[in-house]
Design a protein around this motif. Sequence first.
Motif, PDB file in Angstrom:
ATOM      1  N   SER A  66       0.843  -1.194   0.000  1.00 56.56           N
ATOM      2  CA  SER A  66       0.000   0.000   0.000  1.00 56.56           C
ATOM      3  C   SER A  66       0.877   1.244   0.000  1.00 56.56           C
ATOM      4  O   SER A  66       2.082   1.180   0.293  1.00 56.56           O
ATOM      5  N   LYS A  67       0.277   2.380  -0.291  1.00 58.60           N
ATOM      6  CA  LYS A  67       1.040   3.626  -0.288  1.00 58.60           C
ATOM      7  C   LYS A  67       1.555   3.931   1.121  1.00 58.60           C
ATOM      8  O   LYS A  67       2.666   4.449   1.290  1.00 58.60           O
ATOM      9  N   ASN A  71       5.437   4.416   2.084  1.00 62.68           N
ATOM     10  CA  ASN A  71       5.854   5.617   2.817  1.00 62.68           C
ATOM     11  C   ASN A  71       6.683   5.258   4.040  1.00 62.68           C
ATOM     12  O   ASN A  71       7.682   5.922   4.346  1.00 62.68           O
ATOM     13  N   ILE A  99       6.870   9.176  -3.882  1.00 62.28           N
ATOM     14  CA  ILE A  99       6.127   8.075  -4.480  1.00 62.28           C
ATOM     15  C   ILE A  99       5.358   8.557  -5.704  1.00 62.28           C
ATOM     16  O   ILE A  99       4.638   9.563  -5.646  1.00 62.28           O
ATOM     17  N   GLU A 101       2.695   7.528  -8.997  1.00 58.89           N
ATOM     18  CA  GLU A 101       1.650   6.607  -9.403  1.00 58.89           C
ATOM     19  C   GLU A 101       1.675   6.460 -10.928  1.00 58.89           C
ATOM     20  O   GLU A 101       1.606   7.458 -11.649  1.00 58.89           O
ATOM     21  N   PHE A 110       2.804   1.816  -8.020  1.00 56.99           N
ATOM     22  CA  PHE A 110       3.660   2.830  -7.409  1.00 56.99           C
ATOM     23  C   PHE A 110       5.098   2.663  -7.893  1.00 56.99           C
ATOM     24  O   PHE A 110       5.550   1.546  -8.178  1.00 56.99           O
TER      25      PHE A 110
END
Length: 336
Positions: A66-67, A71, A99, A101, A110
């Motif tokens: 996931s983002k 992170n 990041i 996309e 990502f």
Amino acid sequence: MGSEIKFDAIHSILNPKSLAVWASDLYFKGEDVQCQILKTGINHTYLLKIGTEKYVLRVYVKDWRSKVEINEELRFLLNLKKEGINVSYPITNAQNELINELNAPEGVRFAVLFSFAEGDKIRSLGKGHCNTIGKTMASIHVSSLELNLKRVKYNFAELCEKPILALHGFFEKKHPSMLILGKIESYLRPYLNSEIISDCPTGAVHLDIWYDNMNINSDGKVTLFDFDFCGNGPFVLDVAYFLTQLFHSEADKDVYLQKADVFLKGYESVRPLKQQEKDLIAQSGIAVWVFYLGVQARRFDDWSNMFFTANYLKHFVGLIQNWANYYEIDFDIKQK
């Protein structure tokens, strides 16, 4: 008729030429960028060249991280860079973002640009290398003591229960190797759920420190990269996993012992290991290897299907058994 159907993709490899144009616009102010594939494994890695400068672009597989998780990986890396530890670190784009996309055929993926780690991968590590790696690992652990990442917590469920459950989707429970894994799970349960491991120092761990995730230059400088599996857990997991890799790469176990000794001396020159950690090295190494079997099951559709067979399972479990036999572990004997 069939040509009119638009098919979705579950997995794609992005064209290096397109990524070169994209990177030139977003990172390098229109300069000429050369881009080539380095590896298409768990994630896809590209080498970018701008004149004599080199960078590495990682394109994460869709829905793998996931983002938030990415992170946290980058936060970990930037903290290590700030502490002066040699790691490949993330670089911001023209919008000052880490990041990106990308609109891939299968959906949004990502991507992160990293600094290039100078040097080469050395499979047969020398004693000096092992000592330096030990110091580097310990420095990471000192820096990340009690650091809480918004990522996975490596405990018994994540290291053993879930991986073995994932394997049940590919192999029959009565398969000889699966029966051994069942014994391994029962053997490890009391160790990884005990007060002993709960008393071990914890923080952010890399969980994949081996020769393939580091470059070493001619001066012996070690630079670590690929923190994709970083998470929270006892530091002994990193120590044990490196030792298992060293064990399997050294046919001469006397040489293994010598290299393991200088690695541990290097580590303890920075952060002394508690006795509880030393007592759990053998069991922790087994746990991380079981975990990676689970990763191969989880990523069958787009990565491991080329090799993930019953024969491979037998071979992999055999490696675990070799390590266990060396440390006189009997999977039929549980902790009292």
